[in-house]
Design a protein around this motif. Sequence first.
Motif, PDB file in Angstrom:
ATOM      1  N   ASP A 106       0.897  -1.259   0.124  1.00  0.00           N
ATOM      2  CA  ASP A 106      -0.014  -0.055   0.207  1.00  0.00           C
ATOM      3  C   ASP A 106       0.903   1.368   0.190  1.00  0.00           C
ATOM      4  O   ASP A 106       0.373   2.214  -0.399  1.00  0.00           O
ATOM      5  N   LEU A 109       2.593   0.950  -4.007  1.00  0.00           N
ATOM      6  CA  LEU A 109       1.682   0.966  -5.315  1.00  0.00           C
ATOM      7  C   LEU A 109       0.797   2.298  -5.493  1.00  0.00           C
ATOM      8  O   LEU A 109       0.582   2.797  -4.822  1.00  0.00           O
ATOM      9  N   PRO A 110       1.001   2.665  -6.791  1.00  0.00           N
ATOM     10  CA  PRO A 110       0.166   3.977  -7.217  1.00  0.00           C
ATOM     11  C   PRO A 110      -1.366   3.703  -7.356  1.00  0.00           C
ATOM     12  O   PRO A 110      -2.138   4.501  -7.838  1.00  0.00           O
ATOM     13  N   TYR A 111      -2.101   2.669  -6.816  1.00  0.00           N
ATOM     14  CA  TYR A 111      -3.249   2.179  -6.889  1.00  0.00           C
ATOM     15  C   TYR A 111      -3.825   1.396  -5.667  1.00  0.00           C
ATOM     16  O   TYR A 111      -2.853   1.124  -4.766  1.00  0.00           O
ATOM     17  N   GLU A 112      -5.055   1.689  -5.491  1.00  0.00           N
ATOM     18  CA  GLU A 112      -5.501   0.825  -4.154  1.00  0.00           C
ATOM     19  C   GLU A 112      -5.809  -0.648  -4.356  1.00  0.00           C
ATOM     20  O   GLU A 112      -5.933  -1.111  -5.684  1.00  0.00           O
ATOM     21  N   TYR A 150       6.143  -4.569 -14.582  1.00  0.00           N
ATOM     22  CA  TYR A 150       5.484  -4.471 -13.319  1.00  0.00           C
ATOM     23  C   TYR A 150       6.664  -4.352 -12.236  1.00  0.00           C
ATOM     24  O   TYR A 150       6.773  -4.954 -11.173  1.00  0.00           O
ATOM     25  N   ARG A 188      -5.994  -5.450  -7.711  1.00  0.00           N
ATOM     26  CA  ARG A 188      -5.937  -4.113  -8.137  1.00  0.00           C
ATOM     27  C   ARG A 188      -7.601  -3.790  -7.939  1.00  0.00           C
ATOM     28  O   ARG A 188      -8.153  -4.443  -8.576  1.00  0.00           O
ATOM     29  N   PRO A 191     -11.125   0.863 -11.151  1.00  0.00           N
ATOM     30  CA  PRO A 191     -11.496   2.411 -11.007  1.00  0.00           C
ATOM     31  C   PRO A 191     -12.900   2.589 -11.115  1.00  0.00           C
ATOM     32  O   PRO A 191     -13.622   1.542 -11.404  1.00  0.00           O
ATOM     33  N   GLU A 192     -13.193   3.762 -10.325  1.00  0.00           N
ATOM     34  CA  GLU A 192     -14.707   4.218 -10.273  1.00  0.00           C
ATOM     35  C   GLU A 192     -15.146   4.193 -11.321  1.00  0.00           C
ATOM     36  O   GLU A 192     -16.341   3.972 -11.757  1.00  0.00           O
ATOM     37  N   THR A 197     -12.650   3.163 -18.219  1.00  0.00           N
ATOM     38  CA  THR A 197     -11.727   2.089 -18.285  1.00  0.00           C
ATOM     39  C   THR A 197     -12.041   1.217 -19.468  1.00  0.00           C
ATOM     40  O   THR A 197     -11.237   0.805 -20.396  1.00  0.00           O
ATOM     41  N   THR A 246      -0.706   7.319 -16.946  1.00  0.00           N
ATOM     42  CA  THR A 246      -0.285   7.766 -16.047  1.00  0.00           C
ATOM     43  C   THR A 246       0.676   8.974 -15.662  1.00  0.00           C
ATOM     44  O   THR A 246       1.001   9.243 -14.646  1.00  0.00           O
ATOM     45  N   GLU A 248       3.685   8.062 -15.933  1.00  0.00           N
ATOM     46  CA  GLU A 248       4.876   7.385 -15.551  1.00  0.00           C
ATOM     47  C   GLU A 248       6.199   7.571 -16.443  1.00  0.00           C
ATOM     48  O   GLU A 248       6.023   7.405 -17.692  1.00  0.00           O
TER      49      GLU A 248
END
Length: 307
Positions: A106, A109-112, A150, A188, A191-192, A197, A246, A248
Amino acid sequence: MIGRLVDLRPRMHAMRRRRTPLPKGRTVKVVKRINNNAVMCTDSKGRSVVAFGKGIAFAIDKETGDLPLAAIERTFYNVDEHYLALLEELSPRVLAVSAEIIQAADLELPYELSHNAVLALADHITFALQRAKRGITVQMPLAYDVAQMYPIEYKVGVFALRRIFDGLNVELAESEGVGIAMCLLNARLAPENEAETDAEAREDERLIGAIIARIEKTYGIEVDRHGFEFARFATHIHYLFGRIRTGEPMNTDGAELYGTVRGEMGRSAEVLDYACVLIEEHFGCQISDSEKLYVLMHIHRISHPRV
């Protein structure tokens, strides 16, 4: 980074030492006993929560069904039904190690991650331990690709192997670190904005399809879309698209080799030029020579399946 992740261990131990003791005398209502170490409860806001702790079921008041908060070591909200049954089989030690690994993930990582990530990883680790006990080593043909595409998840996987050794006294094969990285990817949180997506996924498939069509036209072949080389190519391109979206930073490893390798690739270089125009026009970006090198190698492998 690996060093940074390894340094998380003393930080997490310190966090546990500084944890504020739960108020004495406070309780939660137990709804269901899962096993000796896990129970389903209702918290003060009426939400269902799985409480976990060594021998926690023995702390339940038999008359009132109340459980002292002091007996609870960890809580899990929004647990899927599948994982409720799984809790009956998970070792408290494995669950504790899994929770520490997810805690480290947590921070990196750049995501939940999903609410069930700790339990999913604990299940994965349990099977890995069983394989190690039987002397079974799982081959990971995509290990190199996972490490390249990754890197954060892979480094968390490396950290996880060390944490498993420290906490469970079992040394797992390096390939298991790749499996843990893939477990994180599977956990992962979606996304909302799923509609956006889905649209991006369709556009990605269109671009990949156009590149594959150019390979087939250039070489007069039919690419096996179920084959290993296609899977490697598609995975790499998907990750490239994700990093572009993103913001990156582009990979810069091996950029100095691009010119030399390109000169040896013949028509694969022509396909690469076509692919770069498609990608750069679609995303409005410039692809680095290092990224071009990796895409070029994948194009060459697909167009020369016996090489």
